[in-house]
Design a protein around this motif. Sequence first.
Motif, PDB file in Angstrom:
ATOM      1  N   ALA A  30       0.862  -1.215   0.037  1.00 32.95           N
ATOM      2  CA  ALA A  30       0.127   0.090  -0.142  1.00 32.95           C
ATOM      3  C   ALA A  30       0.896   1.318  -0.021  1.00 32.95           C
ATOM      4  O   ALA A  30       0.316   2.398  -0.022  1.00 32.95           O
ATOM      5  CB  ALA A  30      -0.883   0.043   1.275  1.00 32.95           C
ATOM      6  N   GLN A  78       1.581   7.014  -3.157  1.00 34.42           N
ATOM      7  CA  GLN A  78       0.353   6.873  -2.292  1.00 34.42           C
ATOM      8  C   GLN A  78      -0.629   7.689  -2.908  1.00 34.42           C
ATOM      9  O   GLN A  78      -1.738   7.326  -3.434  1.00 34.42           O
ATOM     10  CB  GLN A  78       0.694   6.799  -0.859  1.00 34.42           C
ATOM     11  N   ARG A  96      -2.273   5.520  -5.642  1.00 29.39           N
ATOM     12  CA  ARG A  96      -3.317   4.792  -5.012  1.00 29.39           C
ATOM     13  C   ARG A  96      -4.669   5.663  -4.737  1.00 29.39           C
ATOM     14  O   ARG A  96      -5.666   4.911  -4.589  1.00 29.39           O
ATOM     15  CB  ARG A  96      -2.688   4.363  -3.556  1.00 29.39           C
ATOM     16  N   TYR A  97      -4.356   6.844  -4.280  1.00 31.61           N
ATOM     17  CA  TYR A  97      -5.716   7.544  -3.968  1.00 31.61           C
ATOM     18  C   TYR A  97      -5.955   8.478  -5.144  1.00 31.61           C
ATOM     19  O   TYR A  97      -7.163   9.108  -5.323  1.00 31.61           O
ATOM     20  CB  TYR A  97      -5.193   8.587  -2.878  1.00 31.61           C
ATOM     21  N   GLU A 120       4.324  -9.426  -2.369  1.00 26.73           N
ATOM     22  CA  GLU A 120       2.977  -8.884  -1.813  1.00 26.73           C
ATOM     23  C   GLU A 120       1.946  -9.844  -1.734  1.00 26.73           C
ATOM     24  O   GLU A 120       0.855  -9.290  -1.117  1.00 26.73           O
ATOM     25  CB  GLU A 120       2.575  -7.592  -2.662  1.00 26.73           C
TER      26      GLU A 120
END
Lengths: 317, 302
Positions: free
Chosen positions: A259, A277, A281-282, B259
Motif C-alpha cells: 500500500a 500513495q 493509490r488515492y 506482496e
Amino acid sequence: MTAASRAPQDARRGTDRAARLRAALDTKAAPYAFIAPFFLLFGVFGLFPLLYTAWVSLHDWSLIGGNEGFIGLENYRVLLGDAKFWNALLNTLGIFAIAVVPQLLAALLLADGLNRIVRGRGLFQIALIIPYVTSIAAMAIVFSTLFGTEYGMVNQVLGVFGIDPVNWRGGRLSSWAAIAVMVDWRWTGYNTLIYLAAMQAVPKDLYEAAALDGASALRRFWRITVPMMRPTILFTVIISTIGQMQLFTEPAVFDTGGAMAGGTQGQYQTVMMLVFQEAFRYGDYGYGSAVSWVLFLVIVVLGLINVLLTGRIKGAS
Amino acid sequence: MTVTADRPAQAPAGRPRRPAGRGRRLRRLRERAPLTYAGLLLTVLLSLFPLWWMLVIATRTTDAVARFPPVLLPGGEFAANTGRLFGNAGAHFTLGLWNSFVASATVSLSVVLFCSLAGFALAKLRFPGRNGFTVAVVVTMAVPVQVGIIPLLVLMQWLGWRGELQAVIVPFLVSGFGVFMMRQYAAQGVPDELLEAARIDGCSTLRTFWSVVLPVLRPAMVVLGLLTFMQTWNEFIWAVAVLTPDNPTVQFSINQLNESAYARDFSLMFTGAAYATLPLLILFAVFGRRLVGRIMEGAVKA
C-alpha cells in the motif's frame, strides 16, 4: 576508409560547387543534428514532466475527474499542515543521515585499506562492487527476510548474543536502520572505488614531506588525504543526496503490504512513497505533484548547502 | 611509518603506480597487512553473503528460511522452485523477464547511440552555442527525473501507453549522464588529427562519426551500455506506476510474489530474486573489469 583514395581527385575537381555547398551545410548542421535527439527526447520525457509537475500542483487534479480547475497554492497550503508529509520528510532525511554518514566513512576506510595493500587488490575491487550490480528489488526481498521479526537471521544472530528479537518493521529507528543497511550494502563498494581512485591521485611527495615533519599516519590521513579528496567527497555526497532523497524501492519492498504506507504508523514511508500513495493509490495527482515539487526543492536546497559548506571548509583551512 | 627518500619526489599525475621502493613495500605489508586484509575480507563476506543466501534459499524448500542454526549450503530444489516460479499464475514471471530484456536492450542501444552522437558533437565539433548546450547537459544530470512521474503518467495516458511495454522504454531513450560521459571520453580519446584527416578525405560528419569516432569510443560505449542496462533492468517505481501486474517487468513481477497475500512462499520469492539478479551478474562477469576501471576514473555516476 575507402573514401580516402578517391578524395584527392574529388578535391582537384574543385569546381563542383554542389559538393562544397553540401560540405558547408554538413559542417553547419551536423552538430545540431547530432545533439538534437538528446535534447528533444529529454525535453519531452524529462524536462516537460518536471515543469508540468509544478503546473499540475496548482490544480485540483485527480485520476478520475481529471483537471478540475486552478486552485493556486491550495495544495501547498494543505501540504504544510499535513502531518503525513512532515513524517515522510523526516523519515527520508533520517534514513539518509543514518545511511550515508557510515557509508561514506566506511568507504573512506576501505579505500585507505585497498590503497595500502598490493596483493589481491584487483580481486577485492571486483568483490566490493558486486552489490552495486545486483537487482535492487531482489536484494530488498532478501534483506526484508533477513530482517524478519520471528524467523529472520539478523534476530537469530542477535539472540546468540542474548539480545531480544527486534521488531524491525515496527519501530521508527529500527526500520530506518534496516533500510539503511540495504542502501549501504549496495553503495559502499561503489563509493570505495571512487575514493580509491582519488587517493591514488594524491601526489606522493605530500606524504613524504609530512612524514619528514613527523606527522603520524592518522594525521596524514586527515590532514592530507581527506582535504585532497574534497572534490571527490563532495561529488559522492551530492550524488548520495540526490539518490537518497528519492529513496523508494528498498522501503517499498520492505513494506510487504503493497500500500506504500511504510508500516503501520508510516514509520518508514519516504517522500517518494507518499507521492506514489497520493497519486497512484488515492488518485490525487494535484496533491502528489505538490509533494513532488517540494521534494525537488528540498533536493536543490540540500545540494546548495553541500556546495556552500564545502566552500566554507575550504575557505577556513 | 618509515621515512623514505629513495625515490624521485614527484609522482606521476593521473593514475600513479604504487611507490617503487620494494623494501618499503614489504615493511608496509608487514606493518599493516593483517588488520587491513582482515577488514577487507570481512567486508567482502558481508557483501557476498546476501547473494549467497539468496541462492541457498532458492535451492531449498520454504521452511529453510526459518531454521536455526541457519541453513548455509544449497539444496536440490532449484529445478522444482523454477518450475513453480514460471508456472505461477499471478506473477507472469516469464513475460516479466522477457519484457525486462526487451526494454533494457532497447534502452541501452538507444542511449549508447544518441549519447555518443551528442557527446562527440559537444566535445569535438565547433558550433555556436556549444558551451551553452554542454552546460545544459550537466544541469540535466542533476535533475531528479523521478520527481516528474505524475505528469509522465498523464502523458502516457494521453498516448494510450499505460500498461504497454513502450511506456518503460521511450521515456528513457537518452540520458544526460550518458552524454556527459561520452563527451568526456571523446574529448580525451579522439585525436583532432584523425578528424582533420577524415575531413580532408571528404568524409561527411556522419561518416566520420561512424567510421572514425565510434571505434575509438567503443570502451566507453560498452560501460555506458552496461550501466544503462542495469538501470533499466532495476527500474521499479515507474514500472509499478505505469504497468499492470499482467504485463510486468521482472522487478514488478517479483514484487508481486513479495506482496501476495497468502502464505509467503520464500523459496519462490528467492528463486524469482535469483533470476532477476542473474542476468546482471552474467553481464558483470563479462564486462566487470571495464566497469571497475571506469568507476575508478570517476566517470560513472550512480
